[in-house]
Design an enzyme around this catalytic site. Structure first.
Site, PDB file in Angstrom:
ATOM      1  N   ASP A   1      15.906   0.329 -32.011  1.00  0.00           N
ATOM      2  CA  ASP A   1      15.815   0.644 -30.332  1.00  0.00           C
ATOM      3  C   ASP A   1      16.777  -0.337 -29.562  1.00  0.00           C
ATOM      4  O   ASP A   1      16.174  -1.392 -29.133  1.00  0.00           O
ATOM      5  CB  ASP A   1      14.471   1.170 -29.212  1.00  0.00           C
ATOM      6  CG  ASP A   1      14.613   1.902 -28.227  1.00  0.00           C
ATOM      7  OD1 ASP A   1      15.646   1.634 -27.406  1.00  0.00           O
ATOM      8  OD2 ASP A   1      14.096   2.891 -28.034  1.00  0.00           O
TER       9      ASP A   1
ATOM     10  N   THR B   1      15.964   7.168 -24.795  1.00  0.00           N
ATOM     11  CA  THR B   1      15.153   6.730 -25.896  1.00  0.00           C
ATOM     12  C   THR B   1      15.047   8.287 -26.917  1.00  0.00           C
ATOM     13  O   THR B   1      14.956   8.651 -27.225  1.00  0.00           O
ATOM     14  CB  THR B   1      13.747   6.927 -26.052  1.00  0.00           C
ATOM     15  OG1 THR B   1      14.534   5.268 -25.347  1.00  0.00           O
ATOM     16  CG2 THR B   1      13.619   6.265 -27.497  1.00  0.00           C
TER      17      THR B   1
ATOM     18  N   ASN C   1      12.972  11.233 -21.066  1.00  0.00           N
ATOM     19  CA  ASN C   1      11.882  10.798 -21.271  1.00  0.00           C
ATOM     20  C   ASN C   1      10.711  11.102 -20.800  1.00  0.00           C
ATOM     21  O   ASN C   1       9.573  11.428 -21.339  1.00  0.00           O
ATOM     22  CB  ASN C   1      12.265   9.131 -21.112  1.00  0.00           C
ATOM     23  CG  ASN C   1      13.248   8.539 -21.960  1.00  0.00           C
ATOM     24  OD1 ASN C   1      13.062   9.092 -23.472  1.00  0.00           O
ATOM     25  ND2 ASN C   1      13.324   7.295 -21.816  1.00  0.00           N
TER      26      ASN C   1
ATOM     27  N   ASP D   1      15.023  -3.538 -27.661  1.00  0.00           N
ATOM     28  CA  ASP D   1      15.718  -2.718 -25.852  1.00  0.00           C
ATOM     29  C   ASP D   1      14.275  -3.540 -24.869  1.00  0.00           C
ATOM     30  O   ASP D   1      15.298  -3.222 -24.215  1.00  0.00           O
ATOM     31  CB  ASP D   1      14.799  -0.562 -26.491  1.00  0.00           C
ATOM     32  CG  ASP D   1      14.784  -0.400 -24.549  1.00  0.00           C
ATOM     33  OD1 ASP D   1      16.092   0.243 -25.011  1.00  0.00           O
ATOM     34  OD2 ASP D   1      13.318  -0.555 -24.575  1.00  0.00           O
TER      35      ASP D   1
ATOM     36  N   HIS E   1      16.432  -4.832 -21.591  1.00  0.00           N
ATOM     37  CA  HIS E   1      15.756  -4.237 -20.350  1.00  0.00           C
ATOM     38  C   HIS E   1      15.095  -5.202 -19.369  1.00  0.00           C
ATOM     39  O   HIS E   1      15.924  -5.969 -17.842  1.00  0.00           O
ATOM     40  CB  HIS E   1      14.367  -3.175 -19.672  1.00  0.00           C
ATOM     41  CG  HIS E   1      15.154  -2.240 -20.469  1.00  0.00           C
ATOM     42  ND1 HIS E   1      15.378  -0.988 -19.763  1.00  0.00           N
ATOM     43  CD2 HIS E   1      14.455  -1.420 -21.192  1.00  0.00           C
ATOM     44  CE1 HIS E   1      15.623   0.114 -19.755  1.00  0.00           C
ATOM     45  NE2 HIS E   1      14.977  -0.579 -20.828  1.00  0.00           N
TER      46      HIS E   1
ATOM     47  N   ASP F   1      19.261   4.449 -30.698  1.00  0.00           N
ATOM     48  CA  ASP F   1      19.477   5.402 -29.784  1.00  0.00           C
ATOM     49  C   ASP F   1      20.761   4.966 -28.889  1.00  0.00           C
ATOM     50  O   ASP F   1      20.962   5.731 -28.556  1.00  0.00           O
ATOM     51  CB  ASP F   1      18.168   5.298 -28.976  1.00  0.00           C
ATOM     52  CG  ASP F   1      16.870   4.250 -28.928  1.00  0.00           C
ATOM     53  OD1 ASP F   1      18.202   3.549 -28.974  1.00  0.00           O
ATOM     54  OD2 ASP F   1      16.017   4.539 -28.320  1.00  0.00           O
ATOM     55  N   HIS F   2      20.731   3.937 -28.025  1.00  0.00           N
ATOM     56  CA  HIS F   2      21.937   3.955 -27.437  1.00  0.00           C
ATOM     57  C   HIS F   2      22.068   2.291 -27.053  1.00  0.00           C
ATOM     58  O   HIS F   2      21.197   1.634 -28.128  1.00  0.00           O
ATOM     59  CB  HIS F   2      20.537   4.352 -25.570  1.00  0.00           C
ATOM     60  CG  HIS F   2      19.496   3.788 -26.036  1.00  0.00           C
ATOM     61  ND1 HIS F   2      19.389   2.460 -25.280  1.00  0.00           N
ATOM     62  CD2 HIS F   2      18.870   4.171 -25.329  1.00  0.00           C
ATOM     63  CE1 HIS F   2      18.051   2.563 -25.236  1.00  0.00           C
ATOM     64  NE2 HIS F   2      17.575   3.496 -25.405  1.00  0.00           N
TER      65      HIS F   2
ATOM     66  N   HIS G   1      20.025   1.493 -20.019  1.00  0.00           N
ATOM     67  CA  HIS G   1      20.693   2.239 -20.581  1.00  0.00           C
ATOM     68  C   HIS G   1      20.599   4.149 -19.929  1.00  0.00           C
ATOM     69  O   HIS G   1      19.589   3.933 -18.221  1.00  0.00           O
ATOM     70  CB  HIS G   1      20.313   2.537 -21.995  1.00  0.00           C
ATOM     71  CG  HIS G   1      19.048   2.304 -22.189  1.00  0.00           C
ATOM     72  ND1 HIS G   1      18.190   3.669 -22.219  1.00  0.00           N
ATOM     73  CD2 HIS G   1      17.617   1.850 -21.879  1.00  0.00           C
ATOM     74  CE1 HIS G   1      17.042   3.365 -22.235  1.00  0.00           C
ATOM     75  NE2 HIS G   1      16.973   2.243 -22.104  1.00  0.00           N
TER      76      HIS G   1
END
Length: 446
Positions: A47, A83, A104, A208, A212, A255-256, A363
Site C-alpha cells: 500500500d 485504498t 474508503n 502507506d 502519511h 494502490d496509489h 493521497h
C-alpha cells in the site's frame, strides 16, 4: 513406468506444441498442473508504494526482480486514489464509477451515518455491487483462491466469498516485519504448496502508514522501503525453497502513491467554513476531512447556491457538479456519488469546520499527478526477463491476471493488449512446458 514414459516421449517428439497430457503416475507432481499450461499466480500489494520509492534507496531485491522479470516505469491508478477503490479496480478491472466502491468510507445519506475504513471492509452491500472480483470468477471456473488481508476479501459476492482467507484485526500492526514473514510463510508454504491454491492476493499496509505520518521524503519512509525490499527477497527465497519458482507468477504493485502535504504557515488552507457564502446549514450530508477530496449533498434547492459559493473560492480547490467531472477520471456516473465533488491541488487537503488533518503525506489527488503513481513489477515463468515497459493503467492488471490463470474474465474496462508485451511468446511457453515434461521423464527413468 518405463513404458508410459517412453510413450509420452514419443508423443512429444511427434507434436511438441501439443498440450501436455496428465501425468498422474509421476510421484510428487500434481496431475492438474501437469495437464495444463496454467501457472499459479500471486498478486501482492504494498500500500502506498510510489513509483519512484526505489530511486533514493538501495533495493537489491527489487533490482534482482527487475533483471529476472518486468518493470513498468509506473502505473496509473483509478480515481479516487484511495485504498479501497484502487484495490477493487485491481480485482475487477473496472473504473471506480463502474464498480461502485467510490471511497474508503461507507456512508448513508438518509441516516447520515458513515463507517470508518476498517468497518467498511465488512459491509457486503458496499462491495457486492455487481462487479465480481477475480477470486469469485476463478472459483466459479474451478480454481482455488485465497486472500490475506487484501481489501475487499472480508465480504460475500452474490453469496460467495473467497475460499481461503485471513482478515486483519482492527488494530493490526502493519509495520511488523516478523508478522510479514509469518504471513508469507502461510501463503507460500501452506496455501500454495500444501493446499495447492491457484491464486492468492497478499496485502501489506506499508509504506502507506509511514508515508502519511512522516511524509514521502522522510528517512522513515526510506527505511520502510528497505523493509519492503527485504520482504521481496524473503518472498522469492521462500518460493524457491518450496519448489514453486518455475510455476508461480508474481505481480507486485500498489494502490496509489503519496504526496507531501504543504504545511508552511504561509500556505492558504482550504477550510470550507471560512469560505464566504458557504454554510454547512445548507448541507444535508458531507464527506470531507479525509484528505484532498470531498463530497457534498446540499439540501433540497440549495445545490446552485452551494456550488456558486465554492466555485473559484480558493485557488487550490476544484469544485465540480458530478456530471461535469472530467471524463478521464471515470468518477461521475455511479449513483453513490454525491452531487458536488471537491478535489484539492497537490499538497493541499480539504477541511470542513476546522483543520483536523495533520498528516505529512496524503493521497487521493488526481490520478494524473505523478506522486499518485504506484510501482509495478512482475516475475515468473510467463513473464519476459529484464524488460522495462512504459506506463499503463492498473485497470489492465485484471485481464492480465485472467489470462495468466486461463480463466474467462468478467466484463471489465481493461484490455490484455496493454500488457501482453510483458509475456513470454506462446511458442516459448510451449517450449518451456515441453522442457518440464522431458525433465520429469528423465527423473522417472532414472
Amino acid at each position: 513406468m518405463l513404458l508410459s514414459s517412453l510413450a509420452l516421449l514419443g508423443l512429444l517428439a511427434v507434436s511438441p506444441s501439443a498440450a501436455a497430457p496428465h501425468l498422474d503416475s509421476f510421484s510428487g507432481l500434481d496431475s492438474a498442473r501437469a495437464g495444463s499450461s496454467r501457472n499459479k499466480l500471486l498478486l501482492i500489494s504494498f500500500d502506498g508504494f510510489r513509483w519512484d520509492y526505489d530511486l533514493d534507496v538501495d533495493t537489491p531485491n527489487l533490482d534482482k526482480m527487475t533483471q529476472d522479470g518486468v518493470k513498468a516505469t509506473y502505473v496509473t491508478p483509478p480515481f479516487l486514489t484511495l485504498t479501497s477503490p484502487s484495490h477493487f479496480t485491481l480485482l475487477t478491472g473496472r473504473y471506480t464509477e463502474n464498480h461502485g466502491v467510490i471511497h474508503n468510507m461507507w456512508f448513508n445519506t438518509t441516516t447520515l451515518e458513515n463507517k470508518d475504513f476498517y468497518t467498511s471492509q465488512f459491509v457486503d452491500s458496499y462491495w457486492d455491487n455487481g462487479s465480481l472480483p477475480i477470486w469469485i470468477t476463478a472459483q466459479r471456473q474451478g480454481l482455488k483462491t485465497g486472500s490475506l488481508h487484501f481489501p475487499g476479501s472480508a465480504v460475500k459476492y452474490q453469496g460467495e466469498t473467497v475460499a481461503v482467507k485471513q482478515v486483519e484485526s482492527r488494530f493490526y500492526d502493519h509495520a511488523n516485519e516478523t508478522d510479514w514473514r509469518l504471513n508469507i510463510d502461510k501463503v507460500i508454504g501452506e496455501w500454495f504448496e500444501q493446499q495447492d491454491l491457484d491464486f492468492v492476493s497478499l496485502y501489506f499496509g506499508e509504506p502507506d502508514h509511514i508515508g502519511h505520518k512522516h511524509g514521502p521524503d522522510s528517512p522513515e519512509r526510506r527505511e520502510m522501503v528497505r523493509q519492503v525490499d527485504r520482504t521481496i527477497g524473503y518472498i522469492r527465497d521462500k518460493i524457491q525453497e518450496h519448489g514453486l519458482t518455475n510455476h508461480l507468477n508474481i505481480i507486485i504493485t500498489a494502490d496509489h502513491g503519496m504526496a507531501t502535504v504543504l504545511q508552511d504557515r504561509l500556505v492558504q488552507e482550504i477550510i470550507l467554513s471560512k469560505i464566504p457564502g458557504f454554510s454547512f446549514k445548507d448541507i444535508q450530508f458531507q464527506l470531507v476531512d479525509y484528505g484532498p477530496t470531498g463530497m457534498l449533498l446540499p439540501k433540497e434547492g440549495m445545490l446552485e447556491k452551494v456550488y456558486r459559493a465554492l466555485k473559484g473560492a480558493h485557488p487550490h480547490l476544484n469544485v465540480y457538479k458530478k456530471e461535469d467531472m472530467p471524463a478521464r477520471l471515470h468518477y461521475s456516473k455511479h449513483p453513490r456519488l454525491l452531487p458536488l465533488i471537491l478535489i484539492a491541488d497537490p499538497g493541499y487537503v480539504i477541511s470542513g469546520i476546522r483543520p483536523l488533518q495533520f498528516n505529512k503525506g496524503e493521497h487521493g489527488f488526481d490520478n494524473q499527478v505523478m506522486d499518485m503513481k504506484p510501482f509495478f513489477r512482475a516475475v515468473g515463468p510467463d513473464f519476459r526477463k529484464n524488460l522495462l515497459v512504459g506506463p499503463f493503467e492498473t485497470v489492465n492488471v485484471y485481464p492480465l491476471m485472467c489470462h495468466l490463470l486461463n480463466i474467462t474474465p468478467e466484463d471489465n474496462d481493461g484490455h490484455l493488449d496493454n500488457t501482453k508485451h510483458m509475456l513470454v511468446p506462446q511458442i516459448e511457453t510451449r517450449k518451456a512446458n515441453h522442457s518440464k515434461i522431458l525433465s520429469l521423464i528423465h527423473y522417472n527413468l532414472a
